[in-house]
Write an enzyme that holds these catalytic residues in place. Structure first.
Site, PDB file in Angstrom:
ATOM      1  N   SER A 510       8.488  28.911  -2.971  1.00  0.00           N
ATOM      2  CA  SER A 510       9.671  29.036  -2.125  1.00  0.00           C
ATOM      3  C   SER A 510      10.807  29.681  -2.911  1.00  0.00           C
ATOM      4  CB  SER A 510      10.045  27.656  -1.574  1.00  0.00           C
ATOM      5  OG  SER A 510      10.991  27.748  -0.540  1.00  0.00           O
ATOM      6  N   HIS A 638       4.600  25.471   5.010  1.00  0.00           N
ATOM      7  CA  HIS A 638       5.315  25.869   3.798  1.00  0.00           C
ATOM      8  C   HIS A 638       5.145  24.803   2.720  1.00  0.00           C
ATOM      9  CE1 HIS A 638       8.354  28.212   1.672  1.00  0.00           C
ATOM     10  NE2 HIS A 638       8.986  27.090   1.379  1.00  0.00           N
TER      11      HIS A 638
END
Length: 657
Positions: A510, A638
């Site tokens: 990320s 994610h």
């Protein structure tokens, strides 16, 4: 707080006529809801709340009913008087609390793990409602608080009941809470929907402090706003009260999230203000032309590796520095290394673990506290270096890893404490060590906190004007600061005889993957990069404006990039560079990009297209050099998972061994 003996006897006749007396029969989720902000919101609107909270951590409806039947003194009774003063009484009975005040509102709730399971409500909720109505009469409003879905990074042991899927958990809670309220004619307090509404804004998962309990700032404030509007039947929007750590803009988002939840208790409302309006429709991707990585600023074409190295690469590097990430300080830097401890038999004898401190200024204001694992009895080994999100103690269940202490917390300024080993799934240490690789990691907040602190706590504070240069719109942001910190960690690794510093691979997930890519672009000592779901500002093409866009990321995280980058919000086509050129700066070193199919926010397609557009630069280093570029996409959301590591380890096996 005082004890039960000092519990005030509040006169029913002395209380203001606009006072409401509210009793919550709950657990830590009622603590999040009523013990901060609710009384202050009432006062801000000219009203008054007297609040009682019957607290047992994690208490489900079944246990509340057991306590009623056996009249158990099982609660910590927390009472907040009309002046906002809290008194705590341990070993309290529910029956005693019911008689202590003439309550206007009494609330119930299910424990959060069971909130989405309809079968867990019966017969307990029905029996509790029957009991309360018998004791209190018809004049009391019985209300039911929805609990909220856990965050996407939650490590709650019962989250797998909902497949570790926040949306599934929210949907399940809505079905169960709606059935319960309709069956027993309970008024709903839609806290779960309010939090879900707020998660759809730029606040996102910052509403939590550990993945399931609410943050002391925006999370608890959103919940209190929901209770106030539900109970007092007064609009919360526009009230001036807000906690000290909540900005005026954040407060308005919280109020709107609550107001929309009260209006639509069982479904999410997307409202314009504060909403990160990502595009998830390929048909809406604008037409775009990528900058040509092999075309120099004077119009000449790069045809050789030498031309790339001497002319075009410096041009691209300068553009990213000036317009995107910002200018790092120039050396020399103050550095001092200290080996704090060595454990020879870490991970059951699989590894040697070191705790190393890297001091980055003479006053010890900025310190990297790094764990270094190397395979046991191995010669100098290749190693993965990466930052972690929540502290070194979260990456492993080992009991002797140092946890943040008071001095650390003072340095960080803001720290979300998670349980030991909470993020161990992101760091499969045994898998990595068994494959012959070391691991070095440290908390990203060691170098710079991940919030807009006007750069007063991190490395920017020790290099406030880049060693004498004038501060300007190209001043480095947090991503560049994190990248700089990775280089300082590399400085240490070059001195560690157990590490082969020529085979250090960067890894990040990320936002930390964005920083890893920039670190590799600016520091060519790193032998490989693994960028997991780095998205906008990382591997994904900005010009696609898909998922998170330049405008959204600048508004949500204004501290990540230099101020010049804000010129390109909703104006991506004007960027002098795009992210394929960032990947090209890493050539000819191995680079692996990972995506997740459900992570549209990070634009998996844009990450893959970016990697493909970097191929011509890699091919300058020889036919077939582009094979050093790797890409994978897995099912799911994610997150960085062991299966992602499997791909990165295979890539490292091919190119680092």
């Amino acid at each position: 707080m005082t004890l039960c003996a000092l519990l005030p006897a509040v006169s029913l006749f002395a209380a203001r006529p606009d006072t409401l007396r509210i009793l919550a029969i709950g657990n830590s989720f009622s603590e999040d809801a009523v013990e901060q902000n609710l009384a202050d919101l009432a006062r801000a609107d000219g009203n008054c709340a007297i609040i009682g909270n019957l607290y047992i951590a994690g208490c489900p409806l079944s246990r509340h009913l057991e306590n009623v039947r056996e009249d158990k003194p099982a609660y910590r009774y927390r009472f907040i008087d009309e002046n906002g003063v809290m008194t705590t009484c341990p070993d309290h009975r529910l029956s005693e609390a019911l008689k202590s005040q003439k309550w206007d509102v009494v609330t119930l709730q299910q424990s959060s793990p069971k909130s989405g399971k309809c079968e867990s409500y019966e017969p307990y909720l029905g029996e509790m409602v029957k009991y309360l109505r018998g004791e209190l009469g018809d004049g009391v409003r019985l209300m039911f608080q929805q609990t909220w879905a856990y965050s996407s990074y939650a490590t709650h042991p019962n989250f797998p009941v909902y497949e570790c899927n926040s949306q599934l958990m929210y949907d399940s809670v809505m079905v169960a809470s709606r059935k319960a309220c309709e069956r027993y004619a309970l008024e709903v307090i839609p806290s779960g929907t309010a939090i879900q509404n707020a998660r759809g804004t730029r606040l996102r998962d910052n509403l939590y402090r550990d993945g399931y309990h609410l943050s002391h700032a925006c999370g608890r404030y959103t919940c209190a706003c929901t209770w106030y509007e539900s109970i007092f039947r007064r609009p919360v929007s526009g009230l001036l009260y807000r906690p000290g750590h909540v900005s005026a803009e954040q407060a308005l988002i919280c109020q709107l999230a609550a107001a929309h939840a009260v209006a639509n208790p069982y479904s999410v409302t997307e409202f314009g203000f504060g909403k990160p309006k990502g595009n998830y429709d390929e048909a809406r991707v604008p037409d775009y032309v990528l900058p040509d990585a092999l075309c120099c600023e004077d119009g000449s074409r790069v045809k050789t590796q030498r031309q790339w190295e001497r002319k075009r690469r410096p041009e691209i590097l300068r553009s990213f520095t000036d317009e995107v990430y910002g200018r790092m300080p120039e050396g020399p830097y103050y550095e001092r290394f200290e080996l704090l401890e060595v454990k020879e038999d870490a991970l059951g004898g699989l590894a040697t673990r070191k705790r190393v401190r890297i001091y980055l200024d003479p006053k010890d204001k900025v310190i990297i506290d790094m764990l270094v694992y190397t395979p046991k009895n191995a010669e100098a080994s290749p190693l993965f270096l990466g930052m972690n999100f929540f502290g070194n103690s979260t990456i492993s269940h080992e009991e002797d890893i140092h946890e943040a202490d008071a001095k650390d917390l003072k340095r960080y300024g803001d720290y979300r404490k998670l349980p030991r080993g909470a993020c161990a799934g992101r760091w499969p240490l045994e898998k990595i060590l068994s494959a012959g690789y070391g691991v070095a990691t440290y908390y990203c907040g060691d170098v710079d906190p991940d919030y807009d602190d006007s750069f007063t706590k991190g490395a920017q504070s020790i290099y406030p004007n880049n060693l004498g240069k004038v501060i300007g719109p190209d001043q480095w942001g947090t991503l560049a600061c994190w990248a700089w910190g990775l280089s300082r960690a590399m400085d240490y690794l070059c001195t560690d005889s157990d590490v082969d510093a020529s085979r250090v691979a960067l890894i990040g997930h990320s936002r930390l993957a964005k920083a890893a890519l920039w670190a590799a672009a600016t520091d060519r000592r790193f032998a490989m990069v693994a960028a997991n779901e780095s998205g906008c500002g990382g591997a994904a093409l900005s010009r696609r404006a898909f998922g998170e866009t330049v405008g959204i990321i600048n508004r949500s995280f204004p501290h990540w990039f230099c101020d010049n980058f804000k010129k390109y919000s909703e104006n991506e086509q004007a960027l002098p560079v795009d992210q394929h050129e960032l990947l090209a700066l890493i050539a000819p070193r191995p680079l692996c990009v990972g995506s997740a199919a459900d992570d549209l926010w990070s634009d998996p397609k844009g990450e893959r297209l970016s990697l493909e557009a970097a191929v011509p630069v890699y091919e300058l280093y020889g036919k077939g050099c582009s094979e050093r570029l790797g890409y994978h996409i897995r099912e799911g959301r994610h997150e960085i998972k062991p299966e992602d590591w499997d791909q990165y380890l295979r890539h490292a096996d091919k190119w680092l061994k």
